[in-house]
Design a protein around this motif. Sequence first.
Motif, PDB file in Angstrom:
ATOM      1  N   ALA A  24       1.100  -1.063  -0.082  1.00  0.00           N
ATOM      2  CA  ALA A  24      -0.111   0.095   0.080  1.00  0.00           C
ATOM      3  C   ALA A  24       0.870   1.188  -0.034  1.00  0.00           C
ATOM      4  N   ASP A  25       1.898   1.392   0.557  1.00  0.00           N
ATOM      5  CA  ASP A  25       2.938   2.513   0.849  1.00  0.00           C
ATOM      6  C   ASP A  25       3.887   2.390  -0.235  1.00  0.00           C
ATOM      7  N   TYR A  26       4.311   1.471  -0.935  1.00  0.00           N
ATOM      8  CA  TYR A  26       5.491   1.569  -2.000  1.00  0.00           C
ATOM      9  C   TYR A  26       4.923   1.060  -3.435  1.00  0.00           C
ATOM     10  N   ALA A  27       3.872   0.344  -3.585  1.00  0.00           N
ATOM     11  CA  ALA A  27       3.507  -0.267  -4.747  1.00  0.00           C
ATOM     12  C   ALA A  27       2.043   0.378  -5.222  1.00  0.00           C
ATOM     13  N   HIS A  28       1.928   1.681  -5.424  1.00  0.00           N
ATOM     14  CA  HIS A  28       0.688   2.454  -5.693  1.00  0.00           C
ATOM     15  C   HIS A  28       0.041   2.000  -6.940  1.00  0.00           C
ATOM     16  N   GLY A  29       0.856   1.721  -7.868  1.00  0.00           N
ATOM     17  CA  GLY A  29       0.337   1.502  -9.062  1.00  0.00           C
ATOM     18  C   GLY A  29       0.007   0.025  -9.234  1.00  0.00           C
ATOM     19  N   PHE A  30       0.744  -0.798  -8.612  1.00  0.00           N
ATOM     20  CA  PHE A  30       0.177  -2.288  -8.617  1.00  0.00           C
ATOM     21  C   PHE A  30      -1.258  -2.475  -7.527  1.00  0.00           C
ATOM     22  N   MET A  31      -1.321  -1.581  -6.461  1.00  0.00           N
ATOM     23  CA  MET A  31      -2.633  -1.612  -5.615  1.00  0.00           C
ATOM     24  C   MET A  31      -3.620  -0.897  -6.476  1.00  0.00           C
ATOM     25  N   ALA A  32      -3.426   0.028  -7.376  1.00  0.00           N
ATOM     26  CA  ALA A  32      -4.536   0.653  -7.986  1.00  0.00           C
ATOM     27  C   ALA A  32      -5.039  -0.056  -9.327  1.00  0.00           C
ATOM     28  N   THR A  33      -4.295  -1.248  -9.459  1.00  0.00           N
ATOM     29  CA  THR A  33      -4.734  -1.945 -10.653  1.00  0.00           C
ATOM     30  C   THR A  33      -5.943  -2.453 -10.723  1.00  0.00           C
ATOM     31  N   VAL A  62      -6.734  -3.965  -6.928  1.00  0.00           N
ATOM     32  CA  VAL A  62      -6.140  -4.948  -6.087  1.00  0.00           C
ATOM     33  C   VAL A  62      -6.101  -4.566  -4.740  1.00  0.00           C
ATOM     34  N   GLY A  63      -5.691  -3.281  -4.207  1.00  0.00           N
ATOM     35  CA  GLY A  63      -5.699  -2.776  -3.070  1.00  0.00           C
ATOM     36  C   GLY A  63      -7.098  -3.108  -2.285  1.00  0.00           C
ATOM     37  N   LEU A  64      -8.102  -2.915  -2.730  1.00  0.00           N
ATOM     38  CA  LEU A  64      -9.312  -3.357  -2.058  1.00  0.00           C
ATOM     39  C   LEU A  64      -9.556  -4.613  -1.589  1.00  0.00           C
ATOM     40  N   VAL A  65      -9.080  -5.289  -2.777  1.00  0.00           N
ATOM     41  CA  VAL A  65      -9.297  -7.032  -2.526  1.00  0.00           C
ATOM     42  C   VAL A  65      -8.296  -7.363  -1.714  1.00  0.00           C
ATOM     43  N   LEU A  66      -7.059  -7.023  -1.331  1.00  0.00           N
ATOM     44  CA  LEU A  66      -6.248  -7.276  -0.639  1.00  0.00           C
ATOM     45  C   LEU A  66      -6.437  -7.127   0.956  1.00  0.00           C
ATOM     46  N   GLY A  67      -7.045  -5.779   0.719  1.00  0.00           N
ATOM     47  CA  GLY A  67      -7.563  -5.137   2.275  1.00  0.00           C
ATOM     48  C   GLY A  67      -8.732  -6.123   2.604  1.00  0.00           C
ATOM     49  N   LEU A  68      -9.734  -6.475   1.784  1.00  0.00           N
ATOM     50  CA  LEU A  68     -10.765  -7.230   2.208  1.00  0.00           C
ATOM     51  C   LEU A  68     -10.255  -8.812   2.753  1.00  0.00           C
ATOM     52  N   LEU A  69      -9.079  -8.996   2.031  1.00  0.00           N
ATOM     53  CA  LEU A  69      -8.751 -10.664   2.309  1.00  0.00           C
ATOM     54  C   LEU A  69      -7.906 -10.475   3.661  1.00  0.00           C
ATOM     55  N   GLN A  70      -7.747  -9.358   4.182  1.00  0.00           N
ATOM     56  CA  GLN A  70      -7.147  -9.188   5.627  1.00  0.00           C
ATOM     57  C   GLN A  70      -8.369  -9.669   6.458  1.00  0.00           C
ATOM     58  N   PHE A  71      -9.341  -9.084   6.214  1.00  0.00           N
ATOM     59  CA  PHE A  71     -10.629  -9.444   7.176  1.00  0.00           C
ATOM     60  C   PHE A  71     -10.711 -10.937   7.217  1.00  0.00           C
ATOM     61  N   VAL A  72     -10.848 -11.513   5.955  1.00  0.00           N
ATOM     62  CA  VAL A  72     -11.228 -12.796   5.586  1.00  0.00           C
ATOM     63  C   VAL A  72     -10.095 -13.735   6.245  1.00  0.00           C
ATOM     64  N   SER A  73      -8.926 -13.464   6.294  1.00  0.00           N
ATOM     65  CA  SER A  73      -7.767 -14.218   6.772  1.00  0.00           C
ATOM     66  C   SER A  73      -7.946 -14.122   8.470  1.00  0.00           C
ATOM     67  N   THR A  74      -8.454 -13.184   8.897  1.00  0.00           N
ATOM     68  CA  THR A  74      -8.727 -12.833  10.320  1.00  0.00           C
ATOM     69  C   THR A  74      -9.697 -13.830  10.760  1.00  0.00           C
ATOM     70  N   PHE A  75     -10.783 -13.887   9.970  1.00  0.00           N
ATOM     71  CA  PHE A  75     -11.837 -14.857  10.254  1.00  0.00           C
ATOM     72  C   PHE A  75     -11.394 -16.287  10.175  1.00  0.00           C
ATOM     73  N   ALA A  76     -10.777 -16.502   9.106  1.00  0.00           N
ATOM     74  CA  ALA A  76     -10.245 -17.843   8.892  1.00  0.00           C
ATOM     75  C   ALA A  76      -9.393 -18.370  10.035  1.00  0.00           C
TER      76      ALA A  76
END
Length: 109
Positions: free
Chosen positions: A49-58, A66-80
Amino acid sequence: MSEHPPEERDWTEVQSSAEFVELRRRLRVFVFPVSAAFLVWYLGYVLLADYAHGFMATKLIGNINVGLVLGLLQFVSTFAITGLYVRYANRKLDPLAAKLRDSIEGEGE
């Protein structure tokens, strides 16, 4: 365990018992690796999120990137992880803890 009531028990004896040592080992076998893996996963997300703005904005689909999906996966992984821990505790920790508690309280004698 000794024959003293729980309020008179030598707790160092309990902590050094084979059952207690095994209970702590089983807990650590799960908690340490899973905690380390989650911290690496979270740190990876923060660094991206801090250093790969282009990748996260894909953009993936519409306005979903990508950033939104990875952020939501943080919640999914916590519940898992929570679900995995509950399952692990039910199978590996709780039976041993109950046995240890029974021996401490004198019900297993």
